[in-house]
Structure formats: C-alpha cells, structure tokens
Scaffold this active site. Structure first.
Site, PDB file in Angstrom:
ATOM      1  N   LYS A 151       0.877  -1.178   0.000  1.00  0.00           N
ATOM      2  CA  LYS A 151       0.000   0.000   0.000  1.00  0.00           C
ATOM      3  C   LYS A 151       0.911   1.224   0.000  1.00  0.00           C
ATOM      4  O   LYS A 151       1.235   1.809   1.041  1.00  0.00           O
ATOM      5  CB  LYS A 151      -0.922  -0.045   1.225  1.00  0.00           C
ATOM      6  CG  LYS A 151      -2.142   0.813   1.058  1.00  0.00           C
ATOM      7  CD  LYS A 151      -3.231   0.424   2.030  1.00  0.00           C
ATOM      8  CE  LYS A 151      -4.328   1.443   2.121  1.00  0.00           C
ATOM      9  NZ  LYS A 151      -5.029   1.758   0.876  1.00  0.00           N
ATOM     10  N   GLU A 184      -9.344  -6.024  -8.935  1.00  0.00           N
ATOM     11  CA  GLU A 184     -10.056  -5.323  -7.863  1.00  0.00           C
ATOM     12  C   GLU A 184     -10.634  -4.052  -8.474  1.00  0.00           C
ATOM     13  O   GLU A 184     -10.590  -3.860  -9.682  1.00  0.00           O
ATOM     14  CB  GLU A 184      -9.110  -5.004  -6.706  1.00  0.00           C
ATOM     15  CG  GLU A 184      -7.919  -4.135  -7.083  1.00  0.00           C
ATOM     16  CD  GLU A 184      -7.012  -3.792  -5.899  1.00  0.00           C
ATOM     17  OE1 GLU A 184      -7.446  -3.913  -4.743  1.00  0.00           O
ATOM     18  OE2 GLU A 184      -5.869  -3.380  -6.148  1.00  0.00           O
TER      19      GLU A 184
HETATM   20  N1  PMP Z   1      -7.831  -1.974  -3.092  1.00  0.00           N
HETATM   21  C1  PMP Z   1      -7.200  -0.786  -3.163  1.00  0.00           C
HETATM   22  C2  PMP Z   1      -6.436  -0.462  -4.377  1.00  0.00           C
HETATM   23  C3  PMP Z   1      -7.282   0.114  -2.098  1.00  0.00           C
HETATM   24  O1  PMP Z   1      -6.660   1.299  -2.163  1.00  0.00           O
HETATM   25  C4  PMP Z   1      -8.034  -0.239  -0.955  1.00  0.00           C
HETATM   26  C5  PMP Z   1      -8.114   0.693   0.222  1.00  0.00           C
HETATM   27  N2  PMP Z   1      -8.686   1.923  -0.107  1.00  0.00           N
HETATM   28  C6  PMP Z   1      -8.697  -1.477  -0.937  1.00  0.00           C
HETATM   29  C7  PMP Z   1      -8.550  -2.320  -2.023  1.00  0.00           C
HETATM   30  C8  PMP Z   1      -9.509  -1.905   0.249  1.00  0.00           C
HETATM   31  O2  PMP Z   1      -8.673  -2.209   1.338  1.00  0.00           O
HETATM   32  P1  PMP Z   1      -9.117  -1.978   2.839  1.00  0.00           P
HETATM   33  O3  PMP Z   1     -10.329  -2.763   3.062  1.00  0.00           O
HETATM   34  O4  PMP Z   1      -7.970  -2.456   3.647  1.00  0.00           O
HETATM   35  O5  PMP Z   1      -9.354  -0.520   3.001  1.00  0.00           O
END
Ligand code: PMP
Length: 291
Positions: A151, A184
């Site tokens: 991230k 995603e």
């Molecule tokens: N995919 C991406 C690319 C993201 O940036 C995020 C978070 N905003 C998610 C999935 C979801 O992750 P999380 O549930 O940990 O926020």
C-alpha cells in the site's frame, strides 16, 4: 482550529500541517500508508492495519522508526486530540527528506504523518440502492512491476483508472490484471455471489489484501456461507447473483450494474449483500481497540 494532525512528534492545525518539498513521499511517491476507521471510539482492525503498514514498509526497504506498540499509542493520541468518536485516519510514512535524486539512502529519517478526518464517501442512497460500475482500460500494475499488496504512495495506476471512470460518469471501476482477470476496483476489493457461494479474486491476481475484504470473508463464513478466493473473469461478474465491493472508506457497497449488465434479479441489492452490510455495521461498533 484544533491541533490534531500529527507530524513527527508534534500536533498541528490543518493550516499549519506541512512537510518539506524535499520529502521523497512528495517528490517520488516513495512511502506507504494506511486508511483506518474508528467507530464509537474503537479503532477497527487496528493490529491488522498496523501489520500491513509495517509489511508495506518492509517491502519497500523502509524502516519505521518506532515499534508497532509505540506507533499505536501515537495514533490513539491523535484520535483523542481530534475529539471525534467516529472517523477516518490517514497514516502515512514517507521516505523522508532527501535531495532531488532518487537515492533513498540519502533520506535519513522517515516522515510520519497522521491525519484524523470525518469521512462519508458515498451518499446513503448508494448503499440502499446499489452503485453502477464499469471496467476501465488501465490494467492493475503487475506483481513484478509494483506489487499491489504494497500500500504505497504510488497511486497513479489507480488514479488513471479512476479518471477513466469519472470521464464516463462512474465513481468506481473494475481493474483487470495483465492477463484479463478481474483484480479489484480502483480503491476497493470486489466480491460476487453465485448460487449462495461468495467469491473474491485471489490477491496474486493484482488485489490489495483488504482489511475489509478479510473481515467480510470472516463474516460470510460466520453466517454459514461458503467463501472462495478464485480467478475471476468479467463473465463471472456479469452472470453473478450479487456483486459488492469493500474498502475502509466505502465499507460494504452493493453493486447493481456492471458494464451495463444488471446483476442478479433486476439489478436490485441482493439478500446476502444486505445481510453482510447489516453484520458489518453491527460489528464495527462493538469490536475494535478502544482509544
Ligand atoms: N484496493 C485498493 C487499491 C485500495 O486502495 C483499498 C483501500 N482503499 C482497498 C482495495 C480496500 O482495502 P481496505 O479494506 O484495507 O481498506
């Protein structure tokens, strides 16, 4: 104005919260971050977010100059200073101040920023009636280029996809990987349900291992539904009974059309999705570490 934005050991007001233009987070997107929610003064899945932050840092060869427990205490203090009982936290660790070259070794001290905020990403109407999304041309970065499990502050890949969605009137979009499998969405994970089995793409196909994704997987099994991580094509999504997306910011959002195809029965929010949203709302207010 309250001084609740943390930068390297001190708290600042919104107007005074500033970092150096020589910070490599600014110059190169060299850093990592987390988006974390707190509900009823409880930080949701705190340890999971912190573990992912430290893993992302490790993957980019960045040592966070605090141990996890120390960092957690600073985050809790930030929440207390904000005066919010419900909100969102942006936790950023960047490479720190260096020179104009790429060399991370010249950045001696990482910069740590914590921003507390109120957040309502989408109107209630979207949660009640579902959202429409499309597939965009920009592909998710392959693992060999920049692993989507990191991230990092490099969100340009996702931003380009988001622009493609905005330009044709959509707020969120499906990103495929290099091989055409569903990875995603631009800032969310995606799920589909077929014959009462809940599916989500495997992370090696280009998805962030979302904290909300993992939580929803647990919830699904708790309610007695089978859950599988699989290779997903657009065909699977178009022919699904229900589709929803998950993320810290959007939480659990029903999806009712994808690329113009109505999902399931006449593009209405599905029953299992409704159940998961209800379970999500109930649990986030009771589990989580008190600040
Ligand atoms: N995919 C991406 C690319 C993201 O940036 C995020 C978070 N905003 C998610 C999935 C979801 O992750 P999380 O549930 O940990 O926020």
């Amino acid at each position: 104005m309250s001084e609740s934005i943390y930068i390297d050991g001190k708290f600042y007001s919104e107007d005074n919260a500033k970092i150096s233009v020589f910070d490599h987070g600014y110059l190169y997107g060299d850093g990592v971050f987390e988006g974390i929610r707190f509900y009823s003064s409880r930080i949701f899945r705190f340890d999971e977010h912190m573990t992912r932050l430290y893993d992302s840092a490790k993957a980019i060869w960045l040592t966070i100059p605090m141990d996890i427990n120390e960092f957690k205490e600073v985050i809790k203090e930030t929440v207390r200073k904000s005066g919010f009982t419900d909100g969102y936290l942006r936790v950023v660790v960047s490479r720190g101040r260096g020179d104009l070259g790429l060399d991370p070794r010249k950045c001696k001290v990482p910069t740590i920023v914590i921003i507390p905020a109120k957040l309502k990403l989408y109107p209630q109407e979207a949660y009640d009636n579902g959202m429409s999304i499309i597939t965009v041309p920009t592909r998710r970065s392959p693992n060999e280029v920049l692993n989507p499990r990191i991230k990092s502050l490099n969100y340009l890949n996702n931003i380009l996809a988001k622009i493609e969605a905005f330009n044709v009137g959509y707020d969120e979009a499906i990103m495929l990987n290099q091989d055409g499998f569903v990875a995603e969405c631009t800032a969310d994970n995606i799920f589909f349900i077929k014959n009462k089995v809940v599916y989500t793409p495997i992370t090696s196909h280009g998805a962030l291992k979302g904290i909300t994704r993992d939580f929803v997987c647990e919830l699904t099994e708790k309610y007695g539904y089978k859950m599988e991580e699989v290779a997903v094509t657009r065909y699977d999504i178009y022919t699904a009974d229900e589709v929803f997306i998950t993320g810290t910011a959007c939480e659990v959002m029903p999806i009712v059309t994808v690329d113009g195809r109505s999902i399931g029965c006449c593009g209405k929010v599905g029953e299992i999705t409704k159940l998961l949203i209800k379970g999500f709302v109930e649990l986030v207010n009771t589990e989580g570490e008190l600040v």
